[in-house]
Design a protein around this motif. Sequence first.
Motif, PDB file in Angstrom:
ATOM      1  N   ASN A 168      49.653  43.604  45.826  1.00  0.00           N
ATOM      2  CA  ASN A 168      48.472  43.363  44.991  1.00  0.00           C
ATOM      3  C   ASN A 168      48.183  44.512  44.027  1.00  0.00           C
ATOM      4  O   ASN A 168      47.397  44.372  43.101  1.00  0.00           O
ATOM      5  CB  ASN A 168      47.248  43.104  45.868  1.00  0.00           C
ATOM      6  N   MET A 169      48.843  45.668  44.238  1.00  0.00           N
ATOM      7  CA  MET A 169      48.657  46.815  43.332  1.00  0.00           C
ATOM      8  C   MET A 169      49.763  46.911  42.281  1.00  0.00           C
ATOM      9  O   MET A 169      49.613  47.645  41.311  1.00  0.00           O
ATOM     10  CB  MET A 169      48.641  48.127  44.122  1.00  0.00           C
ATOM     11  N   ARG A 170      50.835  46.207  42.490  1.00  0.00           N
ATOM     12  CA  ARG A 170      52.007  46.336  41.618  1.00  0.00           C
ATOM     13  C   ARG A 170      51.655  46.114  40.154  1.00  0.00           C
ATOM     14  O   ARG A 170      52.197  46.779  39.257  1.00  0.00           O
ATOM     15  CB  ARG A 170      53.084  45.334  42.081  1.00  0.00           C
ATOM     16  N   LYS A 171      50.733  45.211  39.860  1.00  0.00           N
ATOM     17  CA  LYS A 171      50.382  44.880  38.475  1.00  0.00           C
ATOM     18  C   LYS A 171      49.682  46.023  37.743  1.00  0.00           C
ATOM     19  O   LYS A 171      49.618  46.039  36.516  1.00  0.00           O
ATOM     20  CB  LYS A 171      49.491  43.645  38.442  1.00  0.00           C
ATOM     21  N   PHE A 172      49.164  47.005  38.501  1.00  0.00           N
ATOM     22  CA  PHE A 172      48.447  48.116  37.887  1.00  0.00           C
ATOM     23  C   PHE A 172      49.358  49.290  37.522  1.00  0.00           C
ATOM     24  O   PHE A 172      48.898  50.263  36.917  1.00  0.00           O
ATOM     25  CB  PHE A 172      47.354  48.625  38.823  1.00  0.00           C
ATOM     26  N   GLN A 198      41.893  53.204  33.673  1.00  0.00           N
ATOM     27  CA  GLN A 198      40.666  52.425  33.527  1.00  0.00           C
ATOM     28  C   GLN A 198      40.856  51.179  32.666  1.00  0.00           C
ATOM     29  O   GLN A 198      40.222  50.147  32.910  1.00  0.00           O
ATOM     30  CB  GLN A 198      39.567  53.313  32.924  1.00  0.00           C
ATOM     31  N   ILE A 199      41.716  51.257  31.659  1.00  0.00           N
ATOM     32  CA  ILE A 199      41.944  50.090  30.806  1.00  0.00           C
ATOM     33  C   ILE A 199      42.521  48.936  31.612  1.00  0.00           C
ATOM     34  O   ILE A 199      42.119  47.781  31.464  1.00  0.00           O
ATOM     35  CB  ILE A 199      42.876  50.458  29.634  1.00  0.00           C
ATOM     36  N   ILE A 200      43.464  49.278  32.522  1.00  0.00           N
ATOM     37  CA  ILE A 200      44.060  48.256  33.376  1.00  0.00           C
ATOM     38  C   ILE A 200      42.998  47.594  34.250  1.00  0.00           C
ATOM     39  O   ILE A 200      43.010  46.378  34.478  1.00  0.00           O
ATOM     40  CB  ILE A 200      45.161  48.883  34.258  1.00  0.00           C
ATOM     41  N   ARG A 201      42.056  48.377  34.739  1.00  0.00           N
ATOM     42  CA  ARG A 201      40.985  47.815  35.565  1.00  0.00           C
ATOM     43  C   ARG A 201      40.204  46.745  34.804  1.00  0.00           C
ATOM     44  O   ARG A 201      39.938  45.654  35.327  1.00  0.00           O
ATOM     45  CB  ARG A 201      40.010  48.921  35.970  1.00  0.00           C
ATOM     46  N   TYR A 202      39.813  47.059  33.564  1.00  0.00           N
ATOM     47  CA  TYR A 202      39.012  46.115  32.782  1.00  0.00           C
ATOM     48  C   TYR A 202      39.810  44.870  32.413  1.00  0.00           C
ATOM     49  O   TYR A 202      39.286  43.757  32.421  1.00  0.00           O
ATOM     50  CB  TYR A 202      38.468  46.798  31.524  1.00  0.00           C
ATOM     51  N   LEU A 238      38.965  40.906  33.457  1.00  0.00           N
ATOM     52  CA  LEU A 238      38.897  39.793  32.503  1.00  0.00           C
ATOM     53  C   LEU A 238      39.899  38.699  32.825  1.00  0.00           C
ATOM     54  O   LEU A 238      40.018  37.730  32.063  1.00  0.00           O
ATOM     55  CB  LEU A 238      39.150  40.328  31.081  1.00  0.00           C
ATOM     56  N   ASN A 239      40.604  38.872  33.942  1.00  0.00           N
ATOM     57  CA  ASN A 239      41.594  37.888  34.407  1.00  0.00           C
ATOM     58  C   ASN A 239      42.719  37.679  33.405  1.00  0.00           C
ATOM     59  O   ASN A 239      43.274  36.579  33.291  1.00  0.00           O
ATOM     60  CB  ASN A 239      40.905  36.539  34.702  1.00  0.00           C
ATOM     61  N   LEU A 240      43.077  38.736  32.676  1.00  0.00           N
ATOM     62  CA  LEU A 240      44.151  38.624  31.694  1.00  0.00           C
ATOM     63  C   LEU A 240      45.535  38.645  32.344  1.00  0.00           C
ATOM     64  O   LEU A 240      46.532  38.415  31.676  1.00  0.00           O
ATOM     65  CB  LEU A 240      44.038  39.753  30.654  1.00  0.00           C
ATOM     66  N   PHE A 241      45.571  38.931  33.661  1.00  0.00           N
ATOM     67  CA  PHE A 241      46.856  38.943  34.346  1.00  0.00           C
ATOM     68  C   PHE A 241      47.182  37.573  34.943  1.00  0.00           C
ATOM     69  O   PHE A 241      48.254  37.367  35.476  1.00  0.00           O
ATOM     70  CB  PHE A 241      46.876  39.991  35.460  1.00  0.00           C
ATOM     71  N   ASN A 242      46.228  36.687  34.902  1.00  0.00           N
ATOM     72  CA  ASN A 242      46.427  35.352  35.539  1.00  0.00           C
ATOM     73  C   ASN A 242      47.024  34.357  34.559  1.00  0.00           C
ATOM     74  O   ASN A 242      46.906  34.497  33.367  1.00  0.00           O
ATOM     75  CB  ASN A 242      45.105  34.829  36.087  1.00  0.00           C
TER      76      ASN A 242
END
Length: 204
Positions: free
Chosen positions: A135-139, A192-196, A200-204
């Motif tokens: 679940n952290m890989r995307k960050f 922090q940019i990745i968090r936002y 915004l669900n931009l990874f879905n």
Amino acid sequence: MFTGIVTNLANIENLSKNEDKDLLITLSLGDNQEIQRNFEIGCSISCNGTCLTLIRKENKNNLLFLDFQASAESVAKTNIKYWQINKKINIEFALRVGDELGGHLVSGHVDDVIKVKTIKKVEESWCFSFIIPKNMRKFICPKGSVVLNGVSLTVNNVFSDYFEVNIIDHTFNNTNFSSLKEGDLVNIEFDQIIRYLDNLNLFN
């Protein structure tokens, strides 16, 4: 706000719980360390990447003693719960207007705790790898920024379940990376940019 550039190593002098189950922490600075701050009670200091509020200070025997109170939430979400007396903690003082932004913008809000997978000496530097849950890989991305124990680092390589960073000798010798062992747990803060973007669900 911080930059992920460690300025000092502090020694853990005392760890105790108060009646509210918060952890009371005493750190010491000094012993030939250069300290260029006049600390005000209530100021923020990054301790192993965790932003803590200074509640008391005292000069004694050529040492500066700093007291903090870590909530049960902070202890649960960081590696503070594994701290031990006489261990070293990475310290960074809060960013001031006009200071050099040598690392990247760091909040001091730890996202999780991850495990050291391997430590290898590579010529004049060190290669550290860290295990990351799926679940952290995307960050984590190659050449992106990450904060580990309060140190701003560039990600070298990313694999399915771990990533690698390169630690130069200066960083190794002036942070508590020099005392890390395989299997140890470190604090991680994502960019922090990745968090936002994730919010915004931009990874879905």
